[in-house]
Write a protein that holds these residues in place. Structure first.
Motif, PDB file in Angstrom:
ATOM      1  N   LYS A  45       0.839  -1.217   0.000  1.00 14.37           N
ATOM      2  CA  LYS A  45       0.000   0.000   0.000  1.00 14.37           C
ATOM      3  C   LYS A  45       0.872   1.266   0.000  1.00 14.37           C
ATOM      4  CE  LYS A  45      -3.867   2.419   0.842  1.00 14.37           C
ATOM      5  NZ  LYS A  45      -5.291   2.291   0.666  1.00 14.37           N
ATOM      6  N   THR A  65      -7.490  -9.853   2.654  1.00 13.03           N
ATOM      7  CA  THR A  65      -7.832  -8.479   2.249  1.00 13.03           C
ATOM      8  C   THR A  65      -9.326  -8.377   1.930  1.00 13.03           C
ATOM      9  OG1 THR A  65      -7.201  -9.069  -0.001  1.00 13.03           O
ATOM     10  CG2 THR A  65      -5.571  -7.853   1.274  1.00 13.03           C
ATOM     11  N   ASP A 112      -6.073  -5.312   4.949  1.00 16.47           N
ATOM     12  CA  ASP A 112      -5.928  -3.992   4.306  1.00 16.47           C
ATOM     13  C   ASP A 112      -6.515  -2.882   5.180  1.00 16.47           C
ATOM     14  OD1 ASP A 112      -8.234  -5.441   3.621  1.00 16.47           O
ATOM     15  OD2 ASP A 112      -8.629  -4.271   1.822  1.00 16.47           O
TER      16      ASP A 112
END
Ligand code: ST9
Ligand code: NDP
Length: 502
Positions: free
Chosen positions: A29, A235, A279
């Motif tokens: 990320k 995720t 996430d």
């Protein structure tokens, strides 16, 4: 424009545990949203015959990093692996590497830990407490350091029912525990472990609590924050749904249930399944890094990253959805049909362990022996039952975590940041999430191809037919034995048999 993404531009970031489940998603990320960051130093040890570079190469070539390579084509140049072993003094970082780290690092994300529940106390203390202390010591010598973010666990205080975003002291000071590990021998440590961890189920949760105390004590001169995620799962959205790559937490049990090994588990269906997508944890972590560096809040803030308060799901619902997904997307070469059930009672659980786990394993091993092969199912089943026994503590209780700091942080973020670094799980659709999770386990852990689904379904049909055949044969054998030995059974047989001739 995202303020948080812009904050990481041109920054030198140090990540520990970057080769782990959370660390990889954090790196992904960071590079995807802040491709102009300066460098990411990662503390890595060689493992499984791979050098540091080979480990980085493997991570960058995984599906997880596909989008990153489009956004940040020079990603491989921006990752600098540093040899380190958290089991060693000064983390075994060389003098040259240390010099570079000390002069350049702006932000530290400390994710590395031993997450094993059964680690001996000495090892868990070394990784989760002493290494954290050493990292804080190194951090305190970094003139450019803006924030030190420590990843803990929501279960560090699982001895309590309601947990606030504060540090709860353990009865013995972490420094005393560290010192005592230096001179106590293993036998004595094993003896005192149950007394020290009192109220907690394992050395992991205890040493993570000690780790938080060390951060508070030794990080007082730094900008520190602590993040406490609950059970970190696949995720939810980014970079794509369902990514997961290890068997920790629910993933291992999903494999075991889907392959037909796990048929029954002692769990409380109404207990809250406090899963949090990886996430989501990463988005909160990056937002906390920004907030801690820019706003320098005092005292140290702790952030709970949990789902139970805003969007609760229970183990019963989760289990049913997992089983429903196996109908659509079965795993290949299952041992038995996936049909796991929850029991709340100790005796029923023991009964099903004997009937549904141990007995089929013994029968299968007998078959393997007959066909000249090495028996292995009983051993595998014993390991599975041991694993289940360690997870049971967490699936038979519910906790409440307050989330004031997490909510405060959200309110401090711009609408764009709230979108890019979203950690609000109230929108999470559990049924969809679990389906993607199971699919992710199939694809990324078991490495099974979707093209194999028709054959997997055929295999399950064959298993169902074998199951019916086995049950019918068993019924007939018992019935014949009864007829041979009991007058009542014979009378019943003579009574019903003419009905068949009608
Ligand atoms: C209808 C179905 C419904 C399913 C949904 C229900 C899901 C419930 C899940 C509840 C999870 C609760 C987690 C609580 C997390 C607390 C929060 C944290 O911070 S925790 C942070 C997260 N930390 C954790 O979650 C750590 C948990 N794990 C451990 O502590 C250790 O693995 C161990 C002590 C359980 C086993 O040690 P040991 O006997 O030395 O064995 P090894 O380690 O060497 O592995 C042996 C074999 O078992 C394999 N395998 C591994 N894990 C699992 C698994 N979970 N499961 C199954 N299998 C598993 C492994 O791949 C290997 O296979 P193979 O290579 O031989 O083929
Ligand atoms: N997974 C979960 O459900 C939860 C995790 N957490 C916390 O999140 C953090 C990350 O966990 P997660 O990613 O799941 O764990 P993983 O086990 O996937 O990753 C652990 C990381 O720590 C590294 N590490 C372990 N020992 C050493 C060592 N001696 N020297 C150098 N590095 C080492 C591992 O490196 P290597 O690859 O070389 O083994 C790996 O990168 C941990 O602090 C954990 O407590 C909190 C709540 C829940």
């Amino acid at each position: 424009m995202s303020m948080i993404a812009a904050f990481y531009d041109n920054k030198s970031i140090l990540i520990t545990g970057a080769t782990g489940f959370l660390g990889k998603v954090l790196m992904e990320k960071l590079f995807r949203t802040s491709p102009d960051l300066k460098v990411v130093y990662i503390l890595v040890r060689p493992k499984a015959g791979q050098t540091l570079q080979q480990r980085v190469f493997q991570i960058l070539n995984s599906k997880l990093f596909e989008k990153v390579k489009e956004v940040c084509p020079k990603v491989h140049e921006k990752i600098k692996p540093i040899y380190a072993d958290l089991n060693q003094k000064d983390l075994a970082i060389s003098k040259e590497d240390m010099k570079e780290l000390l002069s350049s690092v702006n932000i530290i994300f400390h994710c590395a830990a031993t997450v094993r529940f059964d680690d001996p106390l000495r090892h868990a203390v070394q990784l989760n407490v002493t290494a954290t202390q050493q990292l804080l010591h190194i951090a305190s010598q970094m003139p450019k350091l803006e924030a030190f973010i420590h990843i803990s666990t929501a279960y560090s205080n699982c001895n309590l029912k309601h947990i606030d975003e504060v540090i709860y002291p353990c009865s013995v000071e972490p420094k005393k525990i560290i010192q005592s590990m230096e001179w106590l021998d293993d036998a004595i440590i094993d003896e005192i472990t149950p007394k020290l961890i009192a109220g907690r189920p394992n050395t992991y949760t205890y040493t993570k609590a000690l780790g938080e105390m060390i951060v508070q004590e030794e990080g007082s001169n730094l900008n520190v924050a602590i993040i406490r995620p609950s059970i970190v799962g696949a995720t939810w959205q980014e970079p794509f749904p369902g990514w997961v790559d290890n068997l920790n937490g629910p993933s291992g049990l999903i494999v075991a249930a889907g392959k037909g090994f796990l048929r029954s588990i002692k769990a409380t269906p109404m207990a809250v399944a406090d899963l949090i997508p990886v996430d989501t944890v990463v988005n909160l972590t990056l937002a906390v890094g920004w907030y801690t560096a820019v706003h320098r809040p005092k005292p140290t803030l702790i952030y709970h990253c949990t789902s139970g308060t805003t969007n609760p799901c229970n183990w019963g619902k989760m289990g049913l959805q997992v089983l429903a997904t196996f109908e659509k997307i079965p795993f290949e070469r299952a041992f038995r049909r996936p049909n796991a059930d929850f029991t709340t009672n100790y005796f029923t659980a023991s009964y099903w362990n004997a009937v549904s786990h141990r007995a089929p394993a013994i029968i299968y091993d007998f078959y393997l022996r007959l066909t000249g092969r090495e028996p292995r199912m009983t051993k595998l089943m014993d390991r599975l039952l041991r694993t289940i026994s360690m997870l049971e503590y967490f699936i038979n209780r519910s906790w409440e975590w307050s989330t004031y700091n997490t909510e405060m942080l959200m309110s401090e973020m711009s609408p764009e940041d709230q979108r890019v670094f979203n950690f609000d799980v109230s929108q999470l659709n559990w049924l969809e999430y679990i389906e993607n999770y199971v699919l992710g386990v199939k694809k990324y852990i078991l490495k099974e191809d979707m093209a194999g689904i028709p054959e997997a379904k055929q295999h399950l049909k064959r298993l169902r037919n074998i199951h019916y055949l086995f049950n019918t044969a068993l019924f007939l054998i018992i019935w014949c034995l009864l007829i041979a030995r009991s007058q009542m059974a014979r009378n019943m047989w003579f009574f019903i048999s003419p009905l068949y001739n009608l």
